[in-house]
Design an enzyme around this catalytic site. Structure first.
Site, PDB file in Angstrom:
ATOM      1  N   LYS A  78       0.813  -1.212   0.000  1.00  0.00           N
ATOM      2  CA  LYS A  78       0.000   0.000   0.000  1.00  0.00           C
ATOM      3  C   LYS A  78       0.853   1.271   0.000  1.00  0.00           C
ATOM      4  O   LYS A  78       0.396   2.321  -0.449  1.00  0.00           O
ATOM      5  CB  LYS A  78      -0.969  -0.026   1.158  1.00  0.00           C
ATOM      6  CG  LYS A  78      -1.999  -1.136   0.956  1.00  0.00           C
ATOM      7  CD  LYS A  78      -3.141  -1.092   1.910  1.00  0.00           C
ATOM      8  CE  LYS A  78      -4.205  -2.105   1.533  1.00  0.00           C
ATOM      9  NZ  LYS A  78      -3.791  -3.497   1.780  1.00  0.00           N
TER      10      LYS A  78
HETATM   11  C1  LIG Z   1      -4.474  -4.569   1.299  1.00  0.00           C
HETATM   12  C2  LIG Z   1      -3.767  -5.857   1.203  1.00  0.00           C
HETATM   13  C3  LIG Z   1      -4.206  -6.887   0.367  1.00  0.00           C
HETATM   14  C4  LIG Z   1      -5.475  -6.775  -0.442  1.00  0.00           C
HETATM   15  O1  LIG Z   1      -5.396  -5.806  -1.436  1.00  0.00           O
HETATM   16  P1  LIG Z   1      -6.723  -5.241  -2.103  1.00  0.00           P
HETATM   17  O2  LIG Z   1      -6.270  -4.090  -2.903  1.00  0.00           O
HETATM   18  O3  LIG Z   1      -7.633  -4.853  -0.985  1.00  0.00           O
HETATM   19  O4  LIG Z   1      -7.307  -6.346  -2.920  1.00  0.00           O
HETATM   20  C5  LIG Z   1      -3.451  -8.035   0.286  1.00  0.00           C
HETATM   21  N1  LIG Z   1      -2.337  -8.190   1.021  1.00  0.00           N
HETATM   22  C6  LIG Z   1      -1.890  -7.239   1.849  1.00  0.00           C
HETATM   23  C7  LIG Z   1      -0.665  -7.489   2.653  1.00  0.00           C
HETATM   24  C8  LIG Z   1      -2.584  -6.027   1.973  1.00  0.00           C
HETATM   25  O5  LIG Z   1      -2.127  -5.084   2.786  1.00  0.00           O
END
Ligand SMILES: *Cc1c(COP(=O)(O)O)cnc(C)c1O
Length: 470
Positions: A113
């Site tokens: 993220k």
């Molecule tokens: C947010 C997240 C996901 C999921 O991603 P999306 O964009 O919500 O599908 C998967 N793995 C990790 C470690 C995350 O932080």
């Protein structure tokens, strides 16, 4: 480039108008009115670009209300070795022939993220400064979004962050990462409930248009368009590293929760990047796997939402999924509004007709599911055979990649977090602690700042209002 809502509001809006917003006024999500097309010549030109320049090229196709030089400077300040650990920013590491892991988790909070959020911090600061405005960011997190947002926005002038998280449900490391930030503009609110209670509060506050306007409520949830856009870049960067010619196909395996990450892959594919397939991986919370297998989208009740060892994928509904369905339905906003408005609120979901469901394959989508036992086995196997530790979410992606991969299909698995964020599962799988970056030593023992509230919209509004007056 103009943006429209998935629920039919076709008022054309520019990038900076929607940058600071979450949902469109009609409750839909924003998408560009069309996807810019990238041809082989463009790919050839972009192949050797450093990540920051690639980002600025891609972003400028979607953003025409920030001067190109400013956009480029923002990208160059964001995607640096200092913030992301390597010059490649998202290096690929090979596992076995035709299978790679793309490292997206070497930013400040060790999850993918950061890739989008760090840019968003810069964009918000830029745009608020230009307008002379302030913003209250309201978000919901089951872990990684919250810390990524807080580390992106900490200390930024004109920005306050109010981050809701499910009380006691994040890993100790994640809690420490968020709650230990000392910055006065960061407010942690632990809600007595599950992630979806948090997300519902955010939606309720944001759909109160008077409150939203009066307190200048903004969003950094994965429904924010700029985040999706920033994520499109690493599909290109991963594809360049896995190919040597500009017509080679590569598939991506994507650990998925709210459908934000894989939606960026869908957009890259719609732009003409030669992505073969998008292998979507869920954990036991298999709303999306069920949809891609059957055409039925069924939102789960809170009691049906499992707490798993890949907690950032513990969702009962996928907030970005509406964007894909809008494209799948030939951009029919009326139909999308029926499905996601009344369909979800009255029936708790919907079933697509067979023809529409069959079109998912044409969009490259295939899905699979991974359980706790799969996760442990995949982490163990990857450690024993390749000497590399992966986190539980990445393990879900790798499991589905192995299961669904065709002969000769080249697959890049997106690494969505580093193992240290989920050390108890790593210890369960391997009997040893994952390595921890020196900068994060001992964060669990730092003082914490967090307020616990019941799942009550009015209480959250009151808290925002109280801080806004100061
Ligand atoms: C947010 C997240 C996901 C999921 O991603 P999306 O964009 O919500 O599908 C998967 N793995 C990790 C470690 C995350 O932080």
């Amino acid at each position: 480039m103009r943006y429209v809502s998935t629920r039919g509001d076709a008022t054309p809006r520019r990038f900076c108008e929607i940058l600071l917003e979450g949902l469109a006024p009609d409750g839909g999500l924003y998408l560009p009115e069309r996807y810019p097309q990238v041809d082989v010549g463009t790919l050839a030109r972009w192949r050797r670009l450093p990540y920051a320049e690639l980002a600025s090229e891609i972003l400028s196709l979607f953003i025409d209300d920030i001067p190109a030089a400013d956009l480029r400077a923002l990208c160059e300040r964001t995607y640096t070795r200092e913030r992301f650990g390597t010059d490649a920013i998202v290096p690929l590491r090979p596992l076995e022939p035709g299978l790679w892991i793309e490292a997206l988790s070497n930013g400040p909070t060790l999850a993918f993220k950061d890739m989008a959020m760090q840019l968003l911090g810069g964009l918000f600061e830029y745009e608020l400064g230009r307008r002379g405005e302030r913003l209250n960011i309201l978000g919901a997190t089951s872990g990684d979004t919250g810390s990524a947002a807080e580390y992106a926005m900490r200390g930024k002038a004109g920005v306050q962050v109010f981050m809701l998280s499910p009380h006691g449900r994040m890993s100790p490391f994640q809690q420490a990462q968020m709650y230990s930030l000392p910055d006065a503009n960061i407010h942690n609110i632990a809600i007595e409930g599950v992630f979806d209670d948090c997300q519902d509060i955010v939606k309720a506050v944001s759909s109160d248009l008077d409150f939203k306007r009066r307190y200048r409520i903004g969003s950094v949830n994965s429904i924010n368009w700029a985040r999706l856009l920033a994520q499109v870049v690493y599909y290109f960067a991963g594809w360049f590293q896995a190919t040597s010619a500009n017509d080679e196909r590569v598939s991506f395996a994507v650990p998925s929760g709210n459908f934000g990450n894989v939606c960026a892959g869908h957009i890259a594919r719609m732009m003409g990047l030669p992505i073969g397939r998008l292998l979507l991986a869920t954990n036991e919370n298999d709303v999306l796997d069920e949809f891609f297998r059957t055409g039925r989208y069924r939102v789960r009740a809170a009691a049906e939402t499992h707490e798993t060892s890949s907690p950032s994928m513990d969702i009962s509904k996928a907030s970005n999924f509406e964007r894909f369905v809008f494209d799948l339905l030939g951009r029919d906003g009326t139909r999308t509004r029926e499905l996601f408005g009344t369909g979800l609120s009255r029936e708790g979901g919907f079933v697509l007709d067979a023809a529409a469901h069959a079109r998912c394959r044409g969009f490259g989508f295939v899905s699979g599911r991974s359980t706790h036992a799969d996760r442990l086995a995949t982490i163990r196997d990857t450690w024993q055979r390749f000497g590399t530790m992966i986190d539980p979410h990445t393990a879900d992606g790798l499991k589905v990649a192995r299961e669904r991969r065709l002969v000769d299909e080249r697959v890049v698995v997106l690494e969505t977090a580093l193992p240290v964020k989920f050390s108890s599962t790593l210890v369960e799988a391997l009997g040893q602690e994952p390595p921890r970056p020196a900068a994060l030593a001992g964060i669990e023992s730092l003082p914490r700042r967090c307020e616990v509230l019941p799942p009550d919209v009015a209480r959250v509004k009151a808290l925002i209002a109280a801080h806004d007056r100061r």
